[in-house]
Design an enzyme around this catalytic site. Structure first.
Site, mmCIF file in Angstrom:
data_model
loop_
_atom_site.group_PDB
_atom_site.id
_atom_site.type_symbol
_atom_site.label_atom_id
_atom_site.label_comp_id
_atom_site.label_asym_id
_atom_site.label_seq_id
_atom_site.Cartn_x
_atom_site.Cartn_y
_atom_site.Cartn_z
ATOM 1 N N GLY A 11 0.774 -1.232 0.000
ATOM 2 C CA GLY A 11 0.000 0.000 0.000
ATOM 3 C C GLY A 11 0.804 1.278 0.000
ATOM 4 O O GLY A 11 0.347 2.294 0.524
ATOM 5 N N ASN A 13 1.433 2.996 -2.648
ATOM 6 C CA ASN A 13 0.690 3.902 -3.545
ATOM 7 C C ASN A 13 -0.504 4.494 -2.803
ATOM 8 O O ASN A 13 -0.791 5.680 -2.896
ATOM 9 C CB ASN A 13 0.222 3.139 -4.791
ATOM 10 C CG ASN A 13 1.331 2.970 -5.811
ATOM 11 O OD1 ASN A 13 1.764 3.936 -6.419
ATOM 12 N ND2 ASN A 13 1.828 1.762 -5.949
ATOM 13 N N LEU A 89 -3.983 -7.083 -7.276
ATOM 14 C CA LEU A 89 -3.487 -8.120 -8.185
ATOM 15 C C LEU A 89 -4.559 -9.051 -8.733
ATOM 16 O O LEU A 89 -4.265 -10.142 -9.179
ATOM 17 C CB LEU A 89 -2.388 -8.926 -7.464
ATOM 18 C CG LEU A 89 -1.183 -8.076 -7.053
ATOM 19 C CD1 LEU A 89 -0.107 -8.933 -6.426
ATOM 20 C CD2 LEU A 89 -0.606 -7.336 -8.262
ATOM 21 N N ASN A 106 -5.842 2.583 -12.804
ATOM 22 C CA ASN A 106 -4.856 1.567 -12.400
ATOM 23 C C ASN A 106 -3.455 2.110 -12.605
ATOM 24 O O ASN A 106 -3.202 2.902 -13.519
ATOM 25 C CB ASN A 106 -5.035 0.290 -13.242
ATOM 26 C CG ASN A 106 -4.081 -0.821 -12.828
ATOM 27 O OD1 ASN A 106 -3.910 -1.079 -11.641
ATOM 28 N ND2 ASN A 106 -3.441 -1.447 -13.798
ATOM 29 N N HIS A 108 0.464 0.890 -13.298
ATOM 30 C CA HIS A 108 1.234 -0.281 -13.713
ATOM 31 C C HIS A 108 2.707 0.116 -13.785
ATOM 32 O O HIS A 108 3.034 1.180 -14.322
ATOM 33 C CB HIS A 108 0.730 -0.786 -15.075
ATOM 34 C CG HIS A 108 1.458 -1.995 -15.564
ATOM 35 N ND1 HIS A 108 1.202 -3.260 -15.053
ATOM 36 C CD2 HIS A 108 2.461 -2.143 -16.451
ATOM 37 C CE1 HIS A 108 2.020 -4.124 -15.631
ATOM 38 N NE2 HIS A 108 2.793 -3.475 -16.491
ATOM 39 N N ASP A 149 -4.506 -4.256 -18.410
ATOM 40 C CA ASP A 149 -3.519 -3.197 -18.719
ATOM 41 C C ASP A 149 -3.701 -2.664 -20.133
ATOM 42 O O ASP A 149 -2.737 -2.267 -20.791
ATOM 43 C CB ASP A 149 -2.087 -3.743 -18.567
ATOM 44 C CG ASP A 149 -1.831 -4.272 -17.169
ATOM 45 O OD1 ASP A 149 -1.061 -5.246 -17.050
ATOM 46 O OD2 ASP A 149 -2.418 -3.736 -16.209
ATOM 47 N N GLU A 178 5.796 5.762 -9.825
ATOM 48 C CA GLU A 178 4.388 5.345 -9.704
ATOM 49 C C GLU A 178 3.657 6.283 -8.734
ATOM 50 O O GLU A 178 2.551 6.759 -9.014
ATOM 51 C CB GLU A 178 4.279 3.932 -9.137
ATOM 52 C CG GLU A 178 4.667 2.830 -10.079
ATOM 53 C CD GLU A 178 4.530 1.493 -9.385
ATOM 54 O OE1 GLU A 178 3.452 1.197 -8.854
ATOM 55 O OE2 GLU A 178 5.516 0.747 -9.382
HETATM 56 C C1 GRF Z 1 4.150 -2.657 -6.822
HETATM 57 O O1 GRF Z 1 4.781 -3.733 -7.475
HETATM 58 C C2 GRF Z 1 3.716 -1.662 -7.810
HETATM 59 O O2 GRF Z 1 4.565 -1.685 -8.926
HETATM 60 C C3 GRF Z 1 2.358 -2.135 -8.223
HETATM 61 O O3 GRF Z 1 1.827 -2.784 -7.096
HETATM 62 C C4 GRF Z 1 2.880 -3.215 -6.241
HETATM 63 C C5 GRF Z 1 2.688 -2.819 -4.820
HETATM 64 O O4 GRF Z 1 2.459 -1.477 -4.738
HETATM 65 N N1 GRF Z 1 1.554 -1.024 -8.629
HETATM 66 P P1 GRF Z 1 2.019 -0.885 -3.293
HETATM 67 O O5 GRF Z 1 3.290 -0.607 -2.538
HETATM 68 O O6 GRF Z 1 1.202 -1.980 -2.608
HETATM 69 O O7 GRF Z 1 1.235 0.333 -3.584
#
Ligand code: GRF
Length: 205
Positions: A11, A13, A89, A106, A108, A149, A178
């Site tokens: 998490g 992001n 995922l 999303n 990526h 994607d 990201e």
């Molecule tokens: C990372 O591999 C990122 O590239 C993809 O999701 C994975 C975990 O991201 N977007 P986060 O730290 O859980 O946000």
């Protein structure tokens, strides 16, 4: 704008979205964080911020469709306007994509259409980038459509691949980018500055 975030892992992001909202940069509110993984640390991050954090166990549903219907219902009950997949995922059902068409974002960890699609998630992306020997990779934020994607691209930013890079060092450098473009894209969406027409995105600056 009421935001629902779907996560599966750490998490980071999500954390950047939380911070972006707290700083006033993003004019939105995260109403719910949901994960298909019970131990996703992102759920703890949400709880710490007093954001509703829900684990929904895929195994307690007979099919992917039923699981997605539960997720949709949970979002609808909270009047979610924007769904953000932040390290989520699972592939969304067609019904989910239709329900929230044009309102699912999303992130990526590559420059789509390279190194993406089925099976390309997490470290596998960076492993393939290093194996192929590309000199530039990056991250992409896109609207989700019925493919994997394949939706209309909102923002991309490049990341240089360095000689001594390992999956770890490359992953960390891409993750930084990201965070930047996901926060920017959600901000633009909340400021209603993203126009989507015939699968083409225009950013109104
Ligand atoms: C990372 O591999 C990122 O590239 C993809 O999701 C994975 C975990 O991201 N977007 P986060 O730290 O859980 O946000």
């Amino acid at each position: 704008i009421k935001i629902g975030v779907l996560i599966s892992g750490g998490g980071t992001n999500l954390q950047c979205l939380i911070d972006g909202i707290k700083s006033g940069y993003i004019n939105g509110e995260i109403k719910l964080v949901m994960s298909n993984k019970k131990d996703a640390y992102g759920l703890k991050r949400a709880e710490k911020e007093g954001i509703e954090a829900l684990y929904i166990d895929r195994k307690s549903f007979g099919s992917e469709e039923e699981y997605n219907r539960k997720v949709i219902e949970t979002f609808k009950n909270r009047e979610i306007d924007l769904v953000v997949l932040a390290g989520y995922l699972r592939v969304l059902s067609k019904e989910f994509v239709r329900e929230y068409s044009g309102r699912i974002i999303n992130i990526h960890p590559s420059l789509i259409p390279s190194f993406c699609g089925k099976g390309y998630y997490g470290e596998k992306v960076h492993k393939e980038v290093l194996r192929y020997g590309v000199k530039v990779t990056g991250a992409t934020v896109h609207f989700v459509d019925e493919g994997t994607d394949t939706g209309p691209i909102i923002l991309q930013r490049t990341v240089e691949v360095k000689e001594q890079d390992t999956v770890e060092t490359l992953k960390d450098r891409v993750l930084e980018v990201e965070h930047e473009i996901l926060v920017e894209a959600v901000k633009l969406f909340c400021d209603r500055k993203i126009k989507l027409e015939d699968r083409k995105v225009t950013i109104l600056r």
